[in-house]
Design a protein around this motif. Structure first.
Motif, PDB file in Angstrom:
ATOM      1  N   SER A  61      -8.550   0.846  -0.118  1.00  0.00           N
ATOM      2  CA  SER A  61      -7.124   0.716   0.157  1.00  0.00           C
ATOM      3  C   SER A  61      -6.308   0.956  -1.105  1.00  0.00           C
ATOM      4  CB  SER A  61      -6.825  -0.681   0.727  1.00  0.00           C
ATOM      5  OG  SER A  61      -7.421  -0.845   1.988  1.00  0.00           O
ATOM      6  N   LYS A  62      -6.788   0.421  -2.218  1.00  0.00           N
ATOM      7  CA  LYS A  62      -6.068   0.644  -3.481  1.00  0.00           C
ATOM      8  C   LYS A  62      -6.051   2.128  -3.811  1.00  0.00           C
ATOM      9  CE  LYS A  62      -4.613   0.800  -7.734  1.00  0.00           C
ATOM     10  NZ  LYS A  62      -5.409   0.338  -8.845  1.00  0.00           N
ATOM     11  N   ARG A  63      -7.191   2.797  -3.654  1.00  0.00           N
ATOM     12  CA  ARG A  63      -7.298   4.211  -3.997  1.00  0.00           C
ATOM     13  C   ARG A  63      -6.341   5.040  -3.155  1.00  0.00           C
ATOM     14  NH1 ARG A  63     -13.461   5.790  -3.923  1.00  0.00           N
ATOM     15  NH2 ARG A  63     -12.928   6.509  -1.840  1.00  0.00           N
ATOM     16  N   ARG A  64      -6.355   4.806  -1.859  1.00  0.00           N
ATOM     17  CA  ARG A  64      -5.506   5.578  -0.953  1.00  0.00           C
ATOM     18  C   ARG A  64      -4.018   5.274  -1.192  1.00  0.00           C
ATOM     19  NH1 ARG A  64      -9.061   4.398   4.515  1.00  0.00           N
ATOM     20  NH2 ARG A  64     -10.752   5.851   4.058  1.00  0.00           N
ATOM     21  N   GLY A  65      -3.709   3.988  -1.377  1.00  0.00           N
ATOM     22  CA  GLY A  65      -2.313   3.613  -1.600  1.00  0.00           C
ATOM     23  C   GLY A  65      -1.770   4.214  -2.874  1.00  0.00           C
ATOM     24  N   ALA A  66      -2.582   4.201  -3.955  1.00  0.00           N
ATOM     25  CA  ALA A  66      -2.134   4.777  -5.222  1.00  0.00           C
ATOM     26  C   ALA A  66      -1.925   6.275  -5.096  1.00  0.00           C
ATOM     27  CB  ALA A  66      -3.165   4.472  -6.319  1.00  0.00           C
ATOM     28  N   LEU A  67      -2.789   6.954  -4.341  1.00  0.00           N
ATOM     29  CA  LEU A  67      -2.664   8.399  -4.144  1.00  0.00           C
ATOM     30  C   LEU A  67      -1.383   8.732  -3.381  1.00  0.00           C
ATOM     31  CD1 LEU A  67      -3.799  11.278  -4.293  1.00  0.00           C
ATOM     32  CD2 LEU A  67      -5.101  10.771  -2.210  1.00  0.00           C
ATOM     33  N   ILE A  68      -1.119   8.010  -2.325  1.00  0.00           N
ATOM     34  CA  ILE A  68       0.081   8.298  -1.529  1.00  0.00           C
ATOM     35  C   ILE A  68       1.341   8.007  -2.343  1.00  0.00           C
ATOM     36  CG2 ILE A  68       1.411   7.494   0.476  1.00  0.00           C
ATOM     37  CD1 ILE A  68      -1.370   7.130   1.846  1.00  0.00           C
ATOM     38  N   ALA A  69       1.336   6.903  -3.117  1.00  0.00           N
ATOM     39  CA  ALA A  69       2.494   6.593  -3.951  1.00  0.00           C
ATOM     40  C   ALA A  69       2.725   7.698  -4.974  1.00  0.00           C
ATOM     41  CB  ALA A  69       2.294   5.247  -4.657  1.00  0.00           C
ATOM     42  N   ALA A  70       1.646   8.203  -5.576  1.00  0.00           N
ATOM     43  CA  ALA A  70       1.779   9.278  -6.557  1.00  0.00           C
ATOM     44  C   ALA A  70       2.321  10.545  -5.902  1.00  0.00           C
ATOM     45  CB  ALA A  70       0.427   9.556  -7.219  1.00  0.00           C
ATOM     46  N   ALA A  71       1.807  10.875  -4.726  1.00  0.00           N
ATOM     47  CA  ALA A  71       2.265  12.083  -4.039  1.00  0.00           C
ATOM     48  C   ALA A  71       3.742  11.963  -3.648  1.00  0.00           C
ATOM     49  CB  ALA A  71       1.407  12.327  -2.792  1.00  0.00           C
ATOM     50  N   ALA A  72       4.145  10.792  -3.127  1.00  0.00           N
ATOM     51  CA  ALA A  72       5.550  10.583  -2.751  1.00  0.00           C
ATOM     52  C   ALA A  72       6.451  10.634  -3.970  1.00  0.00           C
ATOM     53  CB  ALA A  72       5.693   9.248  -2.028  1.00  0.00           C
ATOM     54  N   ASP A  73       5.961  10.140  -5.091  1.00  0.00           N
ATOM     55  CA  ASP A  73       6.712  10.156  -6.349  1.00  0.00           C
ATOM     56  C   ASP A  73       6.886  11.589  -6.837  1.00  0.00           C
ATOM     57  OD1 ASP A  73       7.835   9.666  -8.791  1.00  0.00           O
ATOM     58  OD2 ASP A  73       6.157   8.529  -9.607  1.00  0.00           O
ATOM     59  N   LEU A  74       5.786  12.335  -6.904  1.00  0.00           N
ATOM     60  CA  LEU A  74       5.828  13.692  -7.456  1.00  0.00           C
ATOM     61  C   LEU A  74       6.643  14.638  -6.591  1.00  0.00           C
ATOM     62  CD1 LEU A  74       2.116  13.974  -8.626  1.00  0.00           C
ATOM     63  CD2 LEU A  74       4.135  13.746 -10.069  1.00  0.00           C
ATOM     64  N   GLN A  75       6.650  14.406  -5.298  1.00  0.00           N
ATOM     65  CA  GLN A  75       7.444  15.260  -4.409  1.00  0.00           C
ATOM     66  C   GLN A  75       8.889  14.795  -4.276  1.00  0.00           C
ATOM     67  OE1 GLN A  75       5.596  16.096  -0.556  1.00  0.00           O
ATOM     68  NE2 GLN A  75       5.087  18.067  -1.452  1.00  0.00           N
ATOM     69  N   GLY A  76       9.235  13.664  -4.924  1.00  0.00           N
ATOM     70  CA  GLY A  76      10.594  13.172  -4.852  1.00  0.00           C
ATOM     71  C   GLY A  76      10.952  12.561  -3.520  1.00  0.00           C
ATOM     72  N   ARG A  77       9.953  12.204  -2.710  1.00  0.00           N
ATOM     73  CA  ARG A  77      10.235  11.593  -1.402  1.00  0.00           C
ATOM     74  C   ARG A  77      10.583  10.117  -1.541  1.00  0.00           C
ATOM     75  NH1 ARG A  77       6.076  14.006   3.140  1.00  0.00           N
ATOM     76  NH2 ARG A  77       6.067  16.191   2.458  1.00  0.00           N
ATOM     77  N   TRP A  78      10.107   9.491  -2.608  1.00  0.00           N
ATOM     78  CA  TRP A  78      10.405   8.087  -2.861  1.00  0.00           C
ATOM     79  C   TRP A  78      11.145   7.951  -4.184  1.00  0.00           C
ATOM     80  CZ3 TRP A  78       5.205   5.095  -1.640  1.00  0.00           C
ATOM     81  CH2 TRP A  78       5.091   4.922  -0.241  1.00  0.00           C
ATOM     82  N   SER A  79      12.082   7.022  -4.213  1.00  0.00           N
ATOM     83  CA  SER A  79      12.748   6.667  -5.462  1.00  0.00           C
ATOM     84  C   SER A  79      11.811   5.808  -6.306  1.00  0.00           C
ATOM     85  CB  SER A  79      14.025   5.880  -5.169  1.00  0.00           C
ATOM     86  OG  SER A  79      13.702   4.623  -4.569  1.00  0.00           O
ATOM     87  N   LEU A  80      12.214   5.545  -7.538  1.00  0.00           N
ATOM     88  CA  LEU A  80      11.414   4.668  -8.384  1.00  0.00           C
ATOM     89  C   LEU A  80      11.225   3.309  -7.719  1.00  0.00           C
ATOM     90  CD1 LEU A  80      10.039   3.922 -11.110  1.00  0.00           C
ATOM     91  CD2 LEU A  80      12.297   3.152 -11.885  1.00  0.00           C
ATOM     92  N   ALA A  81      12.291   2.747  -7.152  1.00  0.00           N
ATOM     93  CA  ALA A  81      12.184   1.432  -6.516  1.00  0.00           C
ATOM     94  C   ALA A  81      11.201   1.464  -5.357  1.00  0.00           C
ATOM     95  CB  ALA A  81      13.562   0.976  -6.034  1.00  0.00           C
ATOM     96  N   GLN A  82      11.160   2.575  -4.613  1.00  0.00           N
ATOM     97  CA  GLN A  82      10.209   2.681  -3.502  1.00  0.00           C
ATOM     98  C   GLN A  82       8.782   2.799  -4.001  1.00  0.00           C
ATOM     99  OE1 GLN A  82      12.526   5.978  -1.633  1.00  0.00           O
ATOM    100  NE2 GLN A  82      12.122   4.893   0.294  1.00  0.00           N
ATOM    101  N   VAL A  83       8.595   3.564  -5.074  1.00  0.00           N
ATOM    102  CA  VAL A  83       7.251   3.736  -5.645  1.00  0.00           C
ATOM    103  C   VAL A  83       6.726   2.397  -6.155  1.00  0.00           C
ATOM    104  CG1 VAL A  83       5.917   4.809  -7.490  1.00  0.00           C
ATOM    105  CG2 VAL A  83       7.607   6.158  -6.226  1.00  0.00           C
ATOM    106  N   THR A  84       7.517   1.736  -7.022  1.00  0.00           N
ATOM    107  CA  THR A  84       7.050   0.471  -7.596  1.00  0.00           C
ATOM    108  C   THR A  84       6.961  -0.616  -6.530  1.00  0.00           C
ATOM    109  OG1 THR A  84       9.322  -0.121  -8.214  1.00  0.00           O
ATOM    110  CG2 THR A  84       8.003   1.049  -9.855  1.00  0.00           C
ATOM    111  N   GLY A  85       7.863  -0.547  -5.546  1.00  0.00           N
ATOM    112  CA  GLY A  85       7.799  -1.517  -4.450  1.00  0.00           C
ATOM    113  C   GLY A  85       6.539  -1.344  -3.628  1.00  0.00           C
ATOM    114  N   ALA A  86       6.145  -0.077  -3.364  1.00  0.00           N
ATOM    115  CA  ALA A  86       4.926   0.180  -2.599  1.00  0.00           C
ATOM    116  C   ALA A  86       3.691  -0.289  -3.360  1.00  0.00           C
ATOM    117  CB  ALA A  86       4.820   1.670  -2.281  1.00  0.00           C
TER     118      ALA A  86
END
Length: 942
Positions: A61-86
């Motif tokens: 779960s940690k591995r998958r969650g970190a990957l999705i957060a990184a992908a959302a961050d790099l594509q600009g789909r999530w703001s910083l608050a969304q990334v750190t919140g996730a």
């Protein structure tokens, strides 16, 4: 996206290959859906799960969650608050899941009493487990970075679930150790989260899990400022969250101190200096740079933003609960909104924070390392610039330096201002410290004191020798004396600027003699030079206010607001509303009311606000205190005596509070009215029941006691209950039916006149509406033709039995404030039935309404309104300066205050005799209007 992952991070490329289904889900359904799918398996604990299966589930779960957060961050789909919140949400879910397994295991071993029905509920199982896990730092603030440790404090209550309380410590320490092992242990599947327990109380001397009572005792007795800062972000993230929150509620006074403490700044500057010293070899540079710079600990880095934010929160958050945000961006926005940080500074720090956190994330994504240091080589820097989306290294470097430099400047403004001031003072001969040798007087110092305007330089020198020797209470500590040494030139300059410097100096000495510790007070002056000048002006001009300040030094805090008088009023509901119990609510109300009164009084003394604005501000403050505190009184009373079903208690304000014209030291004229259904005869729901009438009588007594009982901050207000229907002889509270009957059948003319200023200030919406209706009915009922003669007769008796107490008693003197008010009240009462529009609680508004209906001429109304303002202005200023004053002559400094305060009402008057003549002329005009409209007064006795 895949090119970005593979081109910049071997770690992310590996995750994308290992968790290709998660990437596909992300691409097909979006980041939010994909992340929810990661969290879903952590919500339940499979009944037959082994420890190995549980840990594997956590790591995947940690591995998958970190990957999705990184992908959302790099594509600009999530703001910083969304990334750190996730990432924070992911950490919290893994903690819950791991705790659930360990608690169930402990229950199955027979170590804990846990309900079997909840053994598969990953969060529910922890309720009533005795285990509380607090998230600290970035986890607590929901700001977890990509490769962050999770900072935890693990607490336990030995009496909740353990079978043997005396052995509970070893049990919960074992749970803590197992939790850390499950989170940190690395296998082929990776790890969950690195875990740090060093933020627990006294980590060198306490076990991994700490008894809650031990932790509370530690913070209340030994806690330090850095621990207060750490607790800003603390929140329950695992175990029994209610238990964790009750612990945080209990130590709230430790984190959020009652009084402003600018000495905190020096403590945090020392911490930052230690950080630089400890990490300098690892790149926490003391200057802004690019190659090898540590974006967290280096100059202009993330830590400087956090320190700036947290120090301002610690200084002001005890007074303003709205500043207690756990996340940095939210805290910066709140500080700007409350004018504790300029909007420009908050915007710069917020923008820099987002940028530097993005850089931090990219650095950590490269190899999943907890690093904050930029590469030293150009190739490595170019890769980070590309990872950040910049076309070239030069553009990235320029943007980085811009943000670092802005943060550095803002940090220096807060933390290094005092040291720079000391350096400038060293170059300024006029600011050089004077010499006060312990065994005598320096001749040059005495000469300089004389030049500054002190008429008794030897006495002044003796006072300051006592200060520097620590013979005065406030400066007994070496730190306080060091602050005094730095501040002494500014203090003397401010006092010397007064009309009577020696008197001002004596009053400042009284403050230092009364304050328990001078570090906070002198730090307050050091950080706020304008405050020192304002205090010196008060000491020089207003002995009564200066005396109040000497006994209530915390009142100074009200002068630091930039929003003008009324800030304490705005803060009252939140501060009192968050109190844990009645005594804390009462203490908070006393503190803010004390500050608020001083804030308003000081503004009035300085002629920054006129008497009408000051009266309304004081009345708003009293209204807010009543509205905020009385519900706590009700709740405290209900715990002992229950409640009267469908019953309620309301408060009517009369007099100066009713008319929103409060003066300094005005009493609260109150009438307490209760109402309940006829078929409800007693209270229910408490350990003891009371008959309804007794219940409300006792409750009313508790309300009055809350406002009049003294505390460390003094008392809230004096309360005058003489205007209630029964006067001082009857019960404190009156039923609504009795109130209506009394005013319909038995009220005296003077009581009806007083009722013209009545307004409900507390009660349920329905009761307040009924009170307003009852007051209006009483004023509109048919009255005898005796109203005006009764008013004249009453005034004559007052002149005979209660004559003016000296020439400056502008209320009771012939033609004074009482006669202005009698004209307004008697005419309202006489004509309200025919012209209900004349009813108004404020004297000036009532007079204006009477003129609109031709019951006064415009000239008469103007004269009365001008006299009302003049009398209230002078009375207020006299109360602030000399208090009751029976002699014709006033001290010179007081005369200056009176002339300045009345300039807008009198035109240009150059001296007190001219002001006295103006008052006499105005009093004669008022007396003439009184006799023309109400009736002639018998000649006053000589």
């Amino acid at each position: 996206m895949l090119a970005a992952l593979g081109g910049h991070s071997s770690h992310l490329a590996h995750l994308a290959q290992a968790e290709s289904q998660a990437i596909l889900d992300f691409a097909q359904h979006g980041a939010d859906h994909a992340f929810a799918e990661v969290l879903a398996p952590l919500q339940r604990l499979p009944v037959a799960a082994t420890r190995s299966e549980t840990v594997t589930r956590l790591r995947r779960s940690k591995r998958r969650g970190a990957l999705i957060a990184a992908a959302a961050d790099l594509q600009g789909r999530w703001s910083l608050a969304q990334v750190t919140g996730a990432l924070s949400q992911l950490a919290e879910a893994t903690i819950d899941h791991a705790c659930a397994y360990l608690l169930r295991e402990a229950a199955q071993r027979g170590d804990l009493r846990l309900p079997r029905a909840k053994l598969s509920d990953a969060r529910g199982i922890a309720q009533d487990s005795g285990l509380a896990i607090l998230g600290m730092g970035k986890l607590g603030g929901r700001e977890l970075n990509y490769s962050s440790d999770i900072d935890l404090v693990i607490l336990y209550d030995p009496h909740v679930a353990a079978y043997h309380a005396e052995a509970a410590g070893a049990l919960y320490v074992r749970l803590a150790r197992d939790l850390v092992r499950m989170m940190e242990e690395r296998t082929a599947d990776g790890y969950v989260f690195r875990t740090d327990l060093r933020l627990r109380p006294d980590p060198a001397a306490t076990p991994l899990a700490v008894n809650i009572l031990t932790a509370i005792t530690y913070y209340e007795s030994l806690g330090q400022n850095w621990e207060r800062a750490a607790m800003i972000k603390a929140r329950p993230v695992g175990g029994d969250r209610q238990l964790g929150q009750s612990f945080l509620d209990e130590i709230r006074p430790f984190v959020w101190r009652r009084h402003l403490d600018f000495a905190t700044i020096a403590d945090f500057q020392a911490i930052k200096t230690q950080i630089h010293a400890a990490h300098e070899v690892r790149g926490a540079h003391k200057t802004v740079q690019v190659a090898g710079h540590n974006v967290k600990l280096g100059r202009g880095g993330i830590r400087e933003i956090e320190f700036t934010t947290q120090v301002l929160q610690l200084i002001w958050g005890g007074r303003d609960p709205g500043l207690r945000n756990q996340d940095t961006l939210g805290a910066l926005a709140s500080l700007a909104e409350a004018s504790r940080l300029s909007a420009e500074a908050a915007a710069e720090l917020s923008e820099a924070y987002v940028f530097l956190r993005d850089v931090e994330h990219r650095l950590q994504m490269v190899d999943d390392r907890q690093t904050h240091q930029l590469p030293e080589d150009e190739v490595g820097l170019a890769r980070i610039a590309s990872f950040m989306g910049f076309a070239d290294l030069e553009t990235f470097a320029d943007e980085l330096v811009r943000h670092l430099s802005l943060v550095e400047a803002q940090y220096a403004h807060l933390f290094e201002q005092s040291s720079e001031s000391d350096e400038h003072a060293a170059d300024d001969p006029s600011a050089q410290p004077l010499l006060f040798p312990p065994d005598g007087h320096d001749a040059l110092t005495l000469a300089r004191l004389s030049e500054m305007g002190f008429r008794e330089p030897t006495r002044a020198s003796t006072m300051m020798r006592d200060w520097q020797a620590g013979r005065v209470r406030a400066v007994r500590s070496s730190r306080a004396r060091d602050l005094l040494r730095r501040q002494l030139p500014a203090i003397l300059a401010a006092l010397a600027a007064q009309r009577e410097p020696d008197v001002a100096l004596s009053r400042f000495d009284a403050i230092l003699s009364d304050v328990s510790t001078g570090v906070q007070l002198l730090s307050l002056f050091q950080r706020n030079p304008a405050l020192l000048r304002r205090v010196a002006d008060i000491l020089g001009a207003a002995p009564a206010l200066a005396d109040h300040l000497a006994h209530n030094p915390s009142a100074l805090e009200g002068l630091l607001t930039e929003s003008g008088p009324g800030s304490s009023t705005a803060l009252l509901p939140a501060l009192v509303g968050t109190a844990r119990h009645f005594e804390e609510a009462l203490e908070g109300a006393r503190r803010l009311v004390t500050e608020g009164k001083f804030e308003i009084d000081s503004a009035a003394l300085e002629a920054a606000i006129d008497v009408d604005a000051a009266g309304e501000a004081r009345s708003d403050l009293a209204d807010a205190a009543i509205s905020a505190l009385v519900p706590h009184v009700f709740d405290d009373f209900a715990r002992r005596f229950g409640k009267v079903r469908h019953g309620s208690l309301g408060i009517i304000a009369l007099g100066k509070l009713g008319g929103r014209e409060m003066l300094p030291a005005s009493d609260l004229d109150l009438v307490l009215i209760y109402d309940h259904p006829e078929n409800v005869s007693e209270s229910h729901g408490g350990p003891r029941s009371l008959p309804s009438s007794v219940y409300f009588a006792k409750l009313a007594q508790q309300v009055v006691a809350a406002f009049t009982s003294p505390g460390a901050e003094g008392k809230l207000y004096e309360v005058d209950m003489r205007l209630r229907p029964s006067g001082n002889k009857g019960p404190v509270a009156t039923s609504l039916s009795s109130f209506k009957r009394y005013h319909a059948e038995s009220a005296w003319t003077w009581e009806r006149m007083a009722l013209t200023r009545a307004r409900p200030v507390f009660g349920t919406q329905q009761l307040r509406k009924r009170l307003s209706s009852s007051i209006r009915d009483a004023l509109l009922m048919r009255v005898e033709a005796r109203v005006l003669p009764d008013a004249v007769s009453m005034r004559a008796r007052m002149l005979r039995d209660l004559p003016a107490d000296g020439p400056w008693d502008l209320k009771a003197r012939p033609g004074g404030l009482v006669e202005v008010e009698f004209v307004a009240q008697a005419l309202q009462l006489a004509y309200a039935q025919k012209h209900p529009e004349v009813l108004a609680a404020s004297t000036r508004m009532a007079i204006a309404a009477l003129a609109r209906h031709d019951l006064l001429t415009q000239q008469e109304a103007s004269t009365l309104i001008e006299a009302d303002r003049l009398y209230r202005t002078l009375t207020g200023l006299l109360r602030l300066t000399v208090g009751p004053w029976r002699r014709p002559e006033l001290p010179p400094s007081v005369g200056t205050v009176l002339l300045r305060g009345t300039a807008g009402l009198t035109g240009t008057l150059h001296d007190l005799p001219m002001l006295r003549d103006f008052i006499e002329k105005k009093a004669a005009d008022v007396r003439q209007i009184f006799e023309d409209r109400l009736g002639r007064l018998a000649e006053e006795p000589r």
